[in-house]
Design a protein around this motif. Structure first.
Motif, PDB file in Angstrom:
ATOM      1  N   ALA A   2      27.585  36.419  48.691  1.00 47.11           N
ATOM      2  CA  ALA A   2      27.279  37.748  49.218  1.00 47.11           C
ATOM      3  C   ALA A   2      27.413  37.824  50.731  1.00 47.11           C
ATOM      4  O   ALA A   2      27.495  38.913  51.302  1.00 47.11           O
ATOM      5  CB  ALA A   2      25.866  38.156  48.802  1.00 47.11           C
ATOM      6  N   SER A   3      27.430  36.679  51.411  1.00 46.63           N
ATOM      7  CA  SER A   3      27.548  36.680  52.867  1.00 46.63           C
ATOM      8  C   SER A   3      28.997  36.761  53.324  1.00 46.63           C
ATOM      9  O   SER A   3      29.273  36.962  54.506  1.00 46.63           O
ATOM     10  CB  SER A   3      26.895  35.416  53.443  1.00 46.63           C
ATOM     11  OG  SER A   3      27.601  34.259  53.021  1.00 46.63           O
ATOM     12  N   ALA A   4      29.935  36.586  52.405  1.00 45.21           N
ATOM     13  CA  ALA A   4      31.360  36.626  52.745  1.00 45.21           C
ATOM     14  C   ALA A   4      31.903  38.033  52.549  1.00 45.21           C
ATOM     15  O   ALA A   4      31.630  38.676  51.538  1.00 45.21           O
ATOM     16  CB  ALA A   4      32.133  35.643  51.881  1.00 45.21           C
ATOM     17  N   ALA A   5      32.665  38.525  53.518  1.00 44.42           N
ATOM     18  CA  ALA A   5      33.231  39.866  53.418  1.00 44.42           C
ATOM     19  C   ALA A   5      34.251  39.946  52.292  1.00 44.42           C
ATOM     20  O   ALA A   5      34.361  40.968  51.616  1.00 44.42           O
ATOM     21  CB  ALA A   5      33.872  40.264  54.737  1.00 44.42           C
ATOM     22  N   THR A 125      45.085  35.974  40.471  1.00 40.58           N
ATOM     23  CA  THR A 125      44.023  35.992  41.479  1.00 40.58           C
ATOM     24  C   THR A 125      43.312  37.334  41.497  1.00 40.58           C
ATOM     25  O   THR A 125      43.938  38.387  41.321  1.00 40.58           O
ATOM     26  CB  THR A 125      44.621  35.726  42.882  1.00 40.58           C
ATOM     27  OG1 THR A 125      45.262  34.451  42.888  1.00 40.58           O
ATOM     28  CG2 THR A 125      43.544  35.747  43.953  1.00 40.58           C
ATOM     29  N   LEU A 126      42.008  37.291  41.708  1.00 37.43           N
ATOM     30  CA  LEU A 126      41.215  38.484  41.967  1.00 37.43           C
ATOM     31  C   LEU A 126      40.627  38.388  43.365  1.00 37.43           C
ATOM     32  O   LEU A 126      40.054  37.347  43.724  1.00 37.43           O
ATOM     33  CB  LEU A 126      40.074  38.629  40.956  1.00 37.43           C
ATOM     34  CG  LEU A 126      40.415  39.010  39.514  1.00 37.43           C
ATOM     35  CD1 LEU A 126      39.144  39.013  38.674  1.00 37.43           C
ATOM     36  CD2 LEU A 126      41.092  40.373  39.454  1.00 37.43           C
ATOM     37  N   SER A 127      40.776  39.435  44.156  1.00 34.63           N
ATOM     38  CA  SER A 127      40.088  39.492  45.443  1.00 34.63           C
ATOM     39  C   SER A 127      38.849  40.359  45.283  1.00 34.63           C
ATOM     40  O   SER A 127      38.870  41.370  44.575  1.00 34.63           O
ATOM     41  CB  SER A 127      40.995  40.054  46.537  1.00 34.63           C
ATOM     42  OG  SER A 127      41.258  41.428  46.312  1.00 34.63           O
ATOM     43  N   ILE A 128      37.768  39.947  45.922  1.00 33.67           N
ATOM     44  CA  ILE A 128      36.497  40.661  45.838  1.00 33.67           C
ATOM     45  C   ILE A 128      36.042  40.973  47.259  1.00 33.67           C
ATOM     46  O   ILE A 128      35.738  40.066  48.037  1.00 33.67           O
ATOM     47  CB  ILE A 128      35.423  39.816  45.124  1.00 33.67           C
ATOM     48  CG1 ILE A 128      35.920  39.398  43.726  1.00 33.67           C
ATOM     49  CG2 ILE A 128      34.111  40.589  45.019  1.00 33.67           C
ATOM     50  CD1 ILE A 128      34.993  38.412  43.029  1.00 33.67           C
ATOM     51  N   VAL A 129      36.018  42.254  47.602  1.00 30.16           N
ATOM     52  CA  VAL A 129      35.631  42.683  48.945  1.00 30.16           C
ATOM     53  C   VAL A 129      34.265  43.359  48.869  1.00 30.16           C
ATOM     54  O   VAL A 129      34.043  44.241  48.036  1.00 30.16           O
ATOM     55  CB  VAL A 129      36.666  43.659  49.536  1.00 30.16           C
ATOM     56  CG1 VAL A 129      36.260  44.082  50.942  1.00 30.16           C
ATOM     57  CG2 VAL A 129      38.055  43.024  49.547  1.00 30.16           C
ATOM     58  N   MET A 130      33.354  42.928  49.725  1.00 28.51           N
ATOM     59  CA  MET A 130      32.030  43.536  49.762  1.00 28.51           C
ATOM     60  C   MET A 130      32.123  44.946  50.330  1.00 28.51           C
ATOM     61  O   MET A 130      32.762  45.170  51.363  1.00 28.51           O
ATOM     62  CB  MET A 130      31.083  42.696  50.609  1.00 28.51           C
ATOM     63  CG  MET A 130      30.855  41.278  50.088  1.00 28.51           C
ATOM     64  SD  MET A 130      30.115  41.254  48.433  1.00 28.51           S
ATOM     65  CE  MET A 130      28.516  42.016  48.760  1.00 28.51           C
ATOM     66  N   SER A 131      31.485  45.902  49.665  1.00 29.15           N
ATOM     67  CA  SER A 131      31.502  47.282  50.124  1.00 29.15           C
ATOM     68  C   SER A 131      30.881  47.424  51.505  1.00 29.15           C
ATOM     69  O   SER A 131      31.287  48.279  52.293  1.00 29.15           O
ATOM     70  CB  SER A 131      30.763  48.180  49.126  1.00 29.15           C
ATOM     71  OG  SER A 131      31.390  48.140  47.858  1.00 29.15           O
ATOM     72  N   THR A 132      29.895  46.579  51.806  1.00 33.40           N
ATOM     73  CA  THR A 132      29.255  46.641  53.122  1.00 33.40           C
ATOM     74  C   THR A 132      30.249  46.326  54.232  1.00 33.40           C
ATOM     75  O   THR A 132      30.165  46.884  55.327  1.00 33.40           O
ATOM     76  CB  THR A 132      28.084  45.643  53.192  1.00 33.40           C
ATOM     77  OG1 THR A 132      28.541  44.339  52.762  1.00 33.40           O
ATOM     78  CG2 THR A 132      26.939  46.084  52.296  1.00 33.40           C
TER      79      THR A 132
END
Length: 225
Positions: A2-5, A125-132
């Motif tokens: 969760a700390s990674a953008a 591959t899946l990229s996961i970007v934090m909405s924050t």
């Protein structure tokens, strides 16, 4: 994390990869690889994306329909995963406009386009970007734009427009209004990036891109493994 953008989930057939590295062979996964073909992987991605979007929509619908809900309650709640992340998919056989059937798992099932290589990676591959992270970037961009324009009066106009888009009310669904605002601010930049990518890929051409992909991208895991 969760700390990674942004994070990446990379599907690797370790058995096939190990055998290939020991034999000195590199390239796309072998036909008997356990990795999913493009059609299967794309359908999985669409299903996952729909589930995440649906649970986020249900969350906001519940908040909008709760007259006793206020901003303090909202800050103390844990929103669902669908509201916290944005995902994107990549695959070594990605093909735009030819991605609606698991029959596309067969190699050569459609004509390659230059733009296809924008979404090609050595492995599914899946990229996961934090909405924050997206929100923070858009807020920073908005602040920079306001400072450059030297006009502090835009906020009221924008807020009124957002209220109109939310059934004429700027009080209900405040965060939804903010989300609409941030998306509208990011759209021009996103469109420019997409147009530039397409133009650059078209200039290189399918043959040139295929050569780069086979000689550089596919070899990358082997070179750095």
């Amino acid at each position: 994390d969760a700390s990674a953008a942004i994070s990446f989930v990379i599907l690797v057939d370790t058995k096939t990869a190990t055998a290939s590295s020991l034999s000195g062979q590199h390239g796309l996964p072998a036909p008997n690889s356990l990795l999913p073909g493009f059609g299967t992987f794309h359908e999985f991605f669409l299903d996952l994306e729909d589930r995440l979007l649906d649970e986020c929509d249900e969350y906001w619908d519940g908040i909008d329909g709760d007259d006793d809900h206020d901003a303090e309650d909202e800050e103390g709640e844990d929103s669902p995963l669908g509201c916290e992340i944005t995902i994107a998919a990549f695959h070594p056989k990605w093909q735009f406009g030819n991605d609606n059937s698991i029959n596309n798992d067969a190699e050569g099932s459609g004509a390659e386009q230059s733009i296809d290589f924008e979404k090609r990676t050595p492995y599914p591959t899946l990229s996961i970007v934090m909405s924050t992270a997206i929100d923070a970037l858009m807020k920073e961009r908005s602040a920079n734009t306001k400072n450059n324009n030297g006009d502090d009066g835009d906020d009221d106009t924008v807020d009124n427009n957002v209220g109109d888009e939310n059934d004429g009310s700027s009080d209900n669904g405040g965060n939804n209004g903010q989300e609409v605002l941030l998306q509208s601010q990011s759209a021009p930049a996103t469109e420019r990036i997409a147009a530039l990518n397409e133009k650059t890929l078209e200039e290189i051409g399918v043959e040139g891109l295929r050569h780069l992909f086979d000689s550089e991208v596919i070899q990358c895991p082997a070179k750095h493994g």
